[in-house]
Design an enzyme around this catalytic site. Structure first.
Site, PDB file in Angstrom:
ATOM      1  N   PRO A 155       0.819  -1.223   0.000  1.00  0.00           N
ATOM      2  CA  PRO A 155       0.000   0.000   0.000  1.00  0.00           C
ATOM      3  C   PRO A 155       0.847   1.266   0.000  1.00  0.00           C
ATOM      4  CG  PRO A 155      -0.136  -1.107   2.132  1.00  0.00           C
ATOM      5  CD  PRO A 155       0.633  -2.010   1.224  1.00  0.00           C
ATOM      6  N   ARG A 184      -2.673  -9.068 -20.895  1.00  0.00           N
ATOM      7  CA  ARG A 184      -3.472  -8.720 -22.081  1.00  0.00           C
ATOM      8  C   ARG A 184      -2.717  -7.814 -23.039  1.00  0.00           C
ATOM      9  NH1 ARG A 184      -6.027  -4.206 -22.099  1.00  0.00           N
ATOM     10  NH2 ARG A 184      -7.830  -4.893 -23.296  1.00  0.00           N
TER      11      ARG A 184
END
Ligand code: JD8
Length: 261
Positions: free
Chosen positions: A91, A156
């Site tokens: 984070p 992708r």
């Protein structure tokens, strides 16, 4: 592309067997290796965590199993060959972006280090991490989900994964704008009509409509994305085009006249 993932929950990455990433693996475009961090522990309880120095809540991941894991995994490449790009989801990392995903898609070998608990001992990250990356300003319980997100975004982009490369080229964020609304049959559904221009076959008018809808949607939802984007003559809210006012656009309004955002 080779990808190694080190985690105490290998089963959390099982979605990588499915769909687009699963097909890329079956076609040899992507070579994924999952590693259970506990195999690099030496005590009967296969301990990977310990109490934080300085006190405070939770536990911290011990340095020894990680060091042994990264030494073995990063050394498992071709002899004398390249070393992997080591990515630690956290984070406190740099934001994950499409541009960063583009960069990773050009790498031959990635290693993802999935932390848990309060995180990994900082000495491991200081020594081994090439990139500390965050997928967003919210707190997860570990790095596995972030690794799934990043790996799908990168996979992708690999040549041969997405059938029609064009659909990757004009991705959201690829041209800096959000995608315009999309429609399919039937032409009218629940009194809602597909914008006529999209059924007109006039490809120049269709791409103009899509551009303007993308600009309108981006203006309403993500004005932060518009900085630095040249919206050109009639492409944007301040263009001279008939749709200069982003507030109204007859092309995509529902029967009640509400603009399709
Ligand atoms: C890795 C441990 C949990 C985080 C105490 C809750 C990424 N965008 C993101 N949000 N959260 C993560 C993330 C959270 C992680 C680990 C990534 C390893 N935790 C910790 C600090 C506060 N617990 C992330 N990418």
């Amino acid at each position: 592309m080779r990808v190694d993932i080190i985690t105490i929950f290998p089963e959390y990455l099982s979605p990588l067997e499915l769909s687009l990433v699963g097909r890329a693996r079956n076609r040899g475009i992507l070579d994924v290796h999952l590693h259970d961090l506990r195999q690099w522990t030496s005590d009967a309880h296969r301990t990977v965590d310990d109490a934080p120095y300085g006190g405070g809540p939770g536990m911290v991941m011990r340095p020894e199993p990680w060091w042994a894991a990264l030494t073995e995994v990063s050394g498992s490449g071709p002899a004398g060959g390249r070393s992997p790009r080591i990515i630690v989801p956290t984070p406190v990392g740099r934001p994950f972006t499409q541009a960063y995903a583009d960069g990773l898609a050009g790498e031959p070998w990635l290693v993802f280090c999935c932390g848990r608990y309060e995180g990994i001992d900082a000495r491991v990250i200081d020594e081994w991490a090439d990139d500390e990356i965050s997928i967003g300003d919210y707190v997860l319980a570990g790095g596995e989900v972030a690794t799934l997100v990043m790996l799908e975004a990168v996979t992708r982009l690999l040549p041969g994964v997405v059938g029609n490369a064009e659909s990757v080229a004009d991705d959201s964020f690829a041209n800096g704008l959000l995608e315009p609304p999309v429609y399919t049959r039937p032409p009218v559904w629940r009194d809602r009509e597909v914008p006529a221009v999209l059924r007109s076959g006039d490809h120049a008018a269709i791409s103009r409509w899509r551009r303007e809808a993308a600009v309108r949607r981006t203006t309403h939802r993500r004005p932060d994305l518009l900085t630095g984007i040249d919206l050109g003559r009639d492409g944007g809210p301040h263009g001279s085009g008939p749709h200069a006012n982003p507030g109204t656009d007859p092309a995509s309004t529902d029967p009640a006249g509400r603009v399709a955002q």
